[in-house]
Scaffold this active site. Structure first.
Site: not given
Ligand code: NG1
Ligand code: ZN
Length: 548
Positions: A68, A282, A502, A504
């Site tokens: 991504s 993206d 939170r 990630s």
């Molecule tokens: P994490 O890394 O859990 O915050 C990020 C994005 C999610 C989602 C995922 C999957 C933010 C704050 N977090 O997750 O919304 O898109 O990646 O690609 O944008």
């Molecule tokens: Zn993506």
């Protein structure tokens, strides 16, 4: 129909050894990490895909190889269930166990455990479709998946270099062809034709907007927009920038939706002067954000929250005009949605809003509870789901007046234009363009629906992010104990202040989000909370700095 030959599995697995000591987790977006660590993982995901297909009466399962918006040297792999949804959650655990089996013998044991636990018939046929984005590491990882599929005798379709949402689309098409839920032609041509026909229906009698600059993040979106232009070119001009998919190191570098959203500025090199309409995809084209420069040249972002507001208000109006009042519309957001957007949806559009934990699967499932469920993450990932009740009501509605007939036709076209399997930058872009064209409004007029509260997203590196546990759709910390009370005390004096913390799901960091009435208050709040987390929960490296 043939039983699994475990000797062959072991021999094939020996060519894809697990790197010792690495712990893999199937997270919110599948497995994602440095590409060089992923060979064994993708091989094993091939096995998992075949098992999943065997479990689901040989329905076709999708495998997508992408990381991504993450850096080019990363890659990832995830499974797509038969209707284009994310892999069912209970199988994430099987994925994690398979990936972590230390030896070829352990791997066979885990496969046998999965067969017993899920009650699947190992001798069933299996069918898999797979695709990858433009990352240089993609072909080798595809080869690892193919090795697994070959040893399990799966029927395979190599869908090639595609956007993530194209893979979701084709998976659903392959599983519904010839049924009453038929979703479209299971080919790329079918995908573009479906979108193109729907877009034409929505905009053909309206004056066209000015050209749209599309930042393709130097990823797979670039060649795909060119293909799209072949079918919708008479209605819209695309000026594609950041379209270099061949030069190493360019993918997602200083461009793309994630850069624009997190940096709150246009990609360097883009000439964003007042009057230019722009958007960014993206790296795998499942996210989109819009932006423009106002008269003073100031950058203005129209993120996923703004798209959700635009989409909801358009659909609400159409449903009302069409006289389809029994269709219940709702919007789903995460805690990252700007407070102003939630207030706008609730107080101005008067639409129900749910907040769910981060991750597409959570949004998608919650959106399924409405007849029309609009879901968007602030980062630009989202779509609209129409329930079968909504689709049947729209298809069977006749309409008594020309206005009603037109509204019904538009709703019907929207059900085809919107990729209902997953967020899709190309489909979402056409959706936004068709709304702007129908309303004959500019990006600035769209932006005036509400004003975002200044906000800030900060990463804090800690020794172990797994000590963080949340509740209330991730808006409150349960652990480390006592930390939430301290956060509350810090937030309390700030006007319209809100902050949450939170871990990630895709990176080894803890995320701190803050918003407040002014940029200064917001930055101060973000700095204080990030510092608190660093000091109290095992911060590593440099303490978060003040934003100057
Ligand atoms: P994490 O890394 O859990 O915050 C990020 C994005 C999610 C989602 C995922 C999957 C933010 C704050 N977090 O997750 O919304 O898109 O990646 O690609 O944008
Ligand atoms: Zn993506």
């Amino acid at each position: 129909m043939a039983p699994i030959d475990y000797n062959k599995v072991k021999l094939a697995s020996a060519k894809h050894p697990k790197p010792p000591g690495v712990k893999f987790t199937y997270g919110t977006a599948g497995f994602r990490m440095k590409a060089e660590l992923l060979d064994s993982v993708t091989f094993r995901v091939g096995i998992l895909a075949s098992l999943r297909s065997k479990k689901l009466d040989s329905k076709t399962i999708g495998v997508m190889i992408t990381a991504s918006h993450n850096p080019e040297e990363d890659n990832g792999v995830k499974l797509v269930d038969p209707y284009g949804e994310m892999l069912e959650q209970s199988w994430e655990e099987h994925a994690t166990k398979l990936a972590n089996a230390e030896s070829d013998d352990d791997l066979v044991n885990v496969i046998q455990d999965i067969i017993v636990n899920t009650g699947l018939d190992g001798s069933n046929d299996s069918s898999i479709v797979y695709a990858r984005d433009t990352r240089p590491s993609g072909p080798a990882l595809v080869a690892a998946v193919e090795d697994a599929l070959k040893v399990l005798g799966a029927k395979t379709l190599d869908f090639g270099v595609k956007t993530t949402p194209e893979l979701h689309y084709v998976t659903r098409c392959l599983n519904t062809t010839g049924t009453e839920d038929a979703y479209g032609e299971p080919t790329e041509e079918g995908y573009f034709k479906k979108l193109g026909d729907a877009f034409r229906e929505l905009v053909e009698r309206k004056p066209h907007p000015s050209a749209l600059t599309v930042d393709a993040a130097n990823g797979v979106g670039a060649p795909k927009i060119r293909q799209l232009a072949e079918v919708v070119g008479e209605f819209i001009d695309f000026n594609v920038v950041n379209d270099d998919i061949y030069t190493k190191g360019k993918l997602n570098f200083q461009c793309g939706a994630d850069f624009v959203k997190t940096q709150q500025r246009a990609p360097p090199g883009m000439n964003l002067v007042s009057g230019v309409r722009a958007c960014s995809f993206d790296g795998d084209a499942d996210r989109i954000v819009y932006y423009y420069a106002d008269e003073d040249g100031k950058f203005r972002l129209l993120d996923g929250d703004k798209i959700a507001g635009l989409a909801a208000s358009f659909i609400i109006d159409l449903v009302r005009t069409a006289g389809l009042g029994d269709i219940k519309i709702g919007v789903v957001q995460t805690a990252y949605a700007n407070g102003s957007s939630t207030a706008y949806l609730t107080n101005v559009l008067k639409v129900p809003v749910s907040c769910v934990p981060t991750g597409v699967k959570h949004l998608h499932h919650e959106a399924e509870k409405y007849d029309v469920g609009v879901y968007f993450e602030a980062n630009g990932h989202g779509t609209v789901l129409f329930s079968s009740h909504a689709i049947n009501s729209i298809r069977s509605a006749k309409g008594g007046t020309p206005e009603q007939v037109e509204a019904i036709n538009r709703l019907s076209a929207l059900t085809n234009l919107i990729n209902q399997t997953v967020g899709d930058a190309i489909s979402d872009m056409l959706f936004v363009e068709s709304i702007l064209t129908n309303k004959q409004i500019t990006l600035k007029q769209w932006d005036q629906a509400y004003t975002d509260l200044p906000n800030r997203l900060v990463k804090v590196v800690v020794a172990d992010r797994h000590i963080f546990r949340t509740t209330d759709a991730e808006r409150k910390l349960v652990e480390p104990k006592g930390l939430q009370d301290k956060i509350n005390t810090i937030v309390a004096p700030y006007t319209e202040g809100r902050s949450f913390v939170r871990p990630s799901g895709t990176e080894d960091v803890v995320r701190v989000y803050a918003e407040a009435a002014t940029r200064q208050e917001c930055d101060e709040l973000a700095f204080k909370i990030a510092g608190l987390v660093f000091d109290e929960a095992g911060g590593v490296g440099e303490r978060p700095k003040e934003f100057l």
